[in-house]
Enzyme design. Sequence first.
Site, PDB file in Angstrom:
ATOM      1  N   GLU A 139       3.330  -8.962 -17.195  1.00  9.90           N
ATOM      2  CA  GLU A 139       2.441  -9.240 -16.486  1.00  9.90           C
ATOM      3  C   GLU A 139       2.257  -8.077 -15.370  1.00  9.90           C
ATOM      4  OE1 GLU A 139       2.393 -13.004 -14.798  1.00  9.90           O
ATOM      5  OE2 GLU A 139       3.220 -13.832 -16.306  1.00  9.90           O
ATOM      6  N   LYS A 141       2.072  -7.386 -11.645  1.00 12.51           N
ATOM      7  CA  LYS A 141       2.787  -7.572 -10.100  1.00 12.51           C
ATOM      8  C   LYS A 141       1.507  -7.311  -9.164  1.00 12.51           C
ATOM      9  CE  LYS A 141       6.296  -9.065  -7.025  1.00 12.51           C
ATOM     10  NZ  LYS A 141       5.803  -8.675  -6.020  1.00 12.51           N
ATOM     11  N   ASP A 143      -0.430  -6.366  -6.672  1.00 14.65           N
ATOM     12  CA  ASP A 143      -0.695  -6.678  -4.888  1.00 14.65           C
ATOM     13  C   ASP A 143      -1.042  -6.725  -3.921  1.00 14.65           C
ATOM     14  OD1 ASP A 143       0.726  -5.530  -2.852  1.00 14.65           O
ATOM     15  OD2 ASP A 143       0.827  -3.736  -2.534  1.00 14.65           O
ATOM     16  N   ARG A 162       0.153 -19.001   0.835  1.00 15.30           N
ATOM     17  CA  ARG A 162       1.561 -19.184   0.723  1.00 15.30           C
ATOM     18  C   ARG A 162       2.200 -20.185   1.608  1.00 15.30           C
ATOM     19  NH1 ARG A 162       6.118 -16.364   0.265  1.00 15.30           N
ATOM     20  NH2 ARG A 162       7.704 -17.399  -0.897  1.00 15.30           N
ATOM     21  N   TYR A 259      -2.649 -16.309 -12.739  1.00 14.66           N
ATOM     22  CA  TYR A 259      -0.131 -16.208 -13.352  1.00 14.66           C
ATOM     23  C   TYR A 259      -0.255 -17.085 -13.769  1.00 14.66           C
ATOM     24  CZ  TYR A 259       0.907 -15.335  -8.236  1.00 14.66           C
ATOM     25  OH  TYR A 259       0.991 -15.620  -6.858  1.00 14.66           O
ATOM     26  N   LYS A 350      10.545  -3.578 -10.098  1.00 16.97           N
ATOM     27  CA  LYS A 350       9.580  -2.999  -9.165  1.00 16.97           C
ATOM     28  C   LYS A 350       9.437  -1.598  -9.163  1.00 16.97           C
ATOM     29  CE  LYS A 350       8.701  -4.694  -4.448  1.00 16.97           C
ATOM     30  NZ  LYS A 350       7.718  -5.279  -4.145  1.00 16.97           N
ATOM     31  N   CYS A 449      -6.938  31.547  15.252  1.00 20.44           N
ATOM     32  CA  CYS A 449      -6.692  30.741  13.039  1.00 20.44           C
ATOM     33  C   CYS A 449      -5.095  31.291  13.179  1.00 20.44           C
ATOM     34  CB  CYS A 449      -7.746  31.831  12.462  1.00 20.44           C
ATOM     35  SG  CYS A 449      -6.955  31.600  10.531  1.00 20.44           S
ATOM     36  N   CYS A 452      -5.483  34.792  10.355  1.00 20.66           N
ATOM     37  CA  CYS A 452      -5.910  35.835  10.622  1.00 20.66           C
ATOM     38  C   CYS A 452      -6.120  36.268  12.232  1.00 20.66           C
ATOM     39  CB  CYS A 452      -6.911  36.253  10.211  1.00 20.66           C
ATOM     40  SG  CYS A 452      -8.763  34.937  10.932  1.00 20.66           S
ATOM     41  N   CYS A 466     -11.920  28.507  11.166  1.00 21.52           N
ATOM     42  CA  CYS A 466     -12.093  30.097  11.471  1.00 21.52           C
ATOM     43  C   CYS A 466     -13.187  31.359  11.334  1.00 21.52           C
ATOM     44  CB  CYS A 466     -11.094  30.554  10.944  1.00 21.52           C
ATOM     45  SG  CYS A 466     -10.704  32.448  10.027  1.00 21.52           S
ATOM     46  N   CYS A 472     -10.040  36.871   7.053  1.00 15.85           N
ATOM     47  CA  CYS A 472      -8.232  36.083   7.128  1.00 15.85           C
ATOM     48  C   CYS A 472      -8.348  36.280   5.480  1.00 15.85           C
ATOM     49  CB  CYS A 472      -9.634  34.907   7.563  1.00 15.85           C
ATOM     50  SG  CYS A 472      -8.824  33.555   7.547  1.00 15.85           S
TER      51      CYS A 472
HETATM   52  S1  IVH Z   1       4.154 -15.258 -10.243  1.00 14.73           S
HETATM   53  C1  IVH Z   1       7.882 -18.223  -9.082  1.00 14.73           C
HETATM   54  N1  IVH Z   1       3.225 -13.923 -10.994  1.00 14.73           N
HETATM   55  O1  IVH Z   1       4.573 -11.741  -5.788  1.00 14.73           O
HETATM   56  C2  IVH Z   1       6.495 -17.279  -9.354  1.00 14.73           C
HETATM   57  N2  IVH Z   1       3.705 -13.839  -8.972  1.00 14.73           N
HETATM   58  O2  IVH Z   1       7.293 -12.932  -4.982  1.00 14.73           O
HETATM   59  C3  IVH Z   1       5.541 -17.185  -8.753  1.00 14.73           C
HETATM   60  N3  IVH Z   1       2.842 -11.575  -7.747  1.00 14.73           N
HETATM   61  O3  IVH Z   1       4.652 -14.723  -4.157  1.00 14.73           O
HETATM   62  C4  IVH Z   1       4.954 -15.980  -8.792  1.00 14.73           C
HETATM   63  N4  IVH Z   1       1.732 -11.262  -8.643  1.00 14.73           N
HETATM   64  O4  IVH Z   1       1.845 -13.445  -4.113  1.00 14.73           O
HETATM   65  C5  IVH Z   1       3.964 -13.809 -10.197  1.00 14.73           C
HETATM   66  N5  IVH Z   1       1.598 -12.185 -11.886  1.00 14.73           N
HETATM   67  C6  IVH Z   1       2.246 -12.559 -11.013  1.00 14.73           C
HETATM   68  C7  IVH Z   1       2.259 -11.765  -9.423  1.00 14.73           C
HETATM   69  C8  IVH Z   1       3.153 -12.202  -9.051  1.00 14.73           C
HETATM   70  C9  IVH Z   1       1.388 -10.612  -7.848  1.00 14.73           C
HETATM   71  C10 IVH Z   1       3.220 -11.973  -5.927  1.00 14.73           C
HETATM   72  C11 IVH Z   1       2.879 -13.548  -5.302  1.00 14.73           C
HETATM   73  C12 IVH Z   1       3.995 -13.730  -5.316  1.00 14.73           C
HETATM   74  C13 IVH Z   1       5.134 -12.746  -5.005  1.00 14.73           C
HETATM   75  C14 IVH Z   1       6.779 -13.265  -5.543  1.00 14.73           C
END
Ligand code: IVH
Length: 711
Positions: A139, A141, A143, A162, A259, A350, A449, A452, A466, A472
């Site tokens: 999946e 991740k 942000d 959280r 997720y 990452k 400027c 020039c 300018c 120039c």
């Molecule tokens: S799984 C126990 N899946 O990443 C597993 N987390 O450091 C829990 N996040 O706090 C998370 N996309 O906010 C999971 N596809 C994804 C995610 C995801 C973003 C974030 C989530 C979590 C942090 C984990």
Amino acid sequence: MTVGSDSEQSEEEGLGQAPVRGLGPLPQQDLQELTTLRQQITHHDYLYHTLDAPEIPDVEYDRLFARLEQLEAQYPQFVTLDSPTQRVGGTPLSGFAQVTHEVPMMSLAKVFDEADLVDFEARIKKRLDSAAPIAYSCEPKIDGVAVSLLYEEGVLVRAATRGDGLSGEDITHNVRTIRDVPLRLPASARAGTDAPAVPRRLEVRGEIYMSRSGFEAANAQAAVTGGKTFVNPRNAAAGTLRQLDPRIAASRPLRMFCYGANILEGDETVPWPTLTATFASLQQWGFVVNPELQAVTGVTQCLVFAQALLARRDGLDYEIDGAVIKVDRLQLQAELGFNARTPRWAMAYKFPAEEVATEVRDVEFQVGRTGTITPVARLEPVFVGGVTVSNATLHNMAEIARLGLRIGDRVIIRRAGDVIPKVVKVIENDGTNKEALVTRSEILMPAQCPACGSAVEPDGDILFRCSGGLVCPAQRKEAIRHFCARGALDVEGLGDKLVEQLVDGGLIHDVADVFHLQHAQLAALERMGDKSAAKLMAAIDKARSTTLPRFLFGLGIPEVGEATALALASHFGSLEALLAADAATLESVEDVGPIVAARVAHFLQQAANRDVIARLRDAGVHWADQAVVAQSDVLAGQIFVLTGTLERMTRDDAKARLQSLGAKVAGSVSKKTDWVIAGPGAGSKLDKAVELEVSVMDEEAFLAFLAEHGK
Ligand code: IVH
């Protein structure tokens, strides 16, 4: 117990969520309508917001919504928590309640390279004591901000952040406004799907985020309304969810990807074997699952997924900071269990960070093609968004003021997508740049400027430019291109590419040099040849004979377009008279205000500009003095429309001449039109003119007409 279909529910089960606030019985017919409207609106919300495939026009949706609001106003005691009207944001809270998570919200262990991900799989196999291939859910991740949604009997009852993983804050009031979050899960299968029944108590987890486009739009709007702008989409999402007043969240484009899910009660209803199966159910219940999601086997395929995702990163409309690799089988997840803070069955791979901290060593000023001067930060080189960056744009002086930036500051640099790196934030005195703090120095726009040495002048409220347009070096190519373009001296065949070639080859340095080019020099150019060189020489020669308005327009004086050039030429008649005028005299010209007058006076007073003008005349550029024409109102109140191609003047020129006679120039033909001037290629406007019996003249007749009126 499973949740029955809405039609089977009793009045109490279906609508009795809210405390009784009003009185008055609800007739069966209205109850039926309330229920149906809510179902319909929820269904259309899903089609519109989640699937992006609306089935009804907006007006029809608005009508359903208005009717529901009307019924709820009539029977306030029957407004339920899951009613679509509740998304718009209710009353503000006075504070956030703490929520204890029934299942702790863990975080993910991280790896930054392939070898560590390979180790992850090796550890899993060792722990499971099995060499069998492992299936994974891969999946993005996201942000954003992690959220836990609690559904009881299929109704959203609570949403929480959280927090520290064990307890978070209750943000139900804000999450309720997010269209991707179903307020009620379908009690019966969605038409055409075999959705399983929803467990009695279900927790769904996911990430709330703001899309890149939503973020840009929200910031653009905030800039206009003087509201708060955000540094990045994640901060925007987090800042929005932290509001006590849900109307703020309702007005911002938040979204959510799910997720994971935990069944808290009623697990007999969905025996999910895998995470992939969980996602299928979540999707059937109306949640949004990320479309990039992939089920694969073996760590090598996980790496392929991660690489492909990284390559697609810039093209996604939401920010991601990596890939998440999870063991797909729930049974294996249970066997693997957890470390202190992270599951052993999942790993975050990452991607390079798109925001990093560094130091501003200096600020330099760059002169753009059109003379705009832009401050640029010279940085302590830093790796961001996959490349090493040592410069970042600061846009303008207002941006520097907004950031509160000084040389020597530690800052956050952002490079997301393929965009130019920019400074998004000054890190407040955090103790990391104590030394720099001593030398922090103010950033000032230079008076001269940097390219020039001409004077720098303000351009509107925010920008600076300018004033050495013709001399120039930074503006050279643009100035020459403009001078030779149609509407100005119109040197046929001298386009952008050739100007580039001539300037880069050192053959011309300013507009006057164009008229000193030699045939042999041109013929020696790449892709040129004898014949083309001769043709260009002839075009240059032809351009020597011009008109005063064209010449003035060609000089590229800031704020002087074709219409103003014509007004100036008509007013003064000769270049000498214009050169002798001061700003106050210039202001007496029709349509010339104080700003334009000051620009023109300043430009013409510069010795370097006067020198170029003199050299142009020495090179044979000439024109007949313009007849001095007072502004006239012979055409006052008459409406003209121009259509087709005019061959002996530009449209702007024609428009300016008509306006100087008091006429109005409109874009379309109507009964009010007095004249249509039609050139070759005139189409529907001419047809319309004939149909409405509006008088039409061609360019020839128009020129004669203008001459008659001294234009
Ligand atoms: S799984 C126990 N899946 O990443 C597993 N987390 O450091 C829990 N996040 O706090 C998370 N996309 O906010 C999971 N596809 C994804 C995610 C995801 C973003 C974030 C989530 C979590 C942090 C984990």
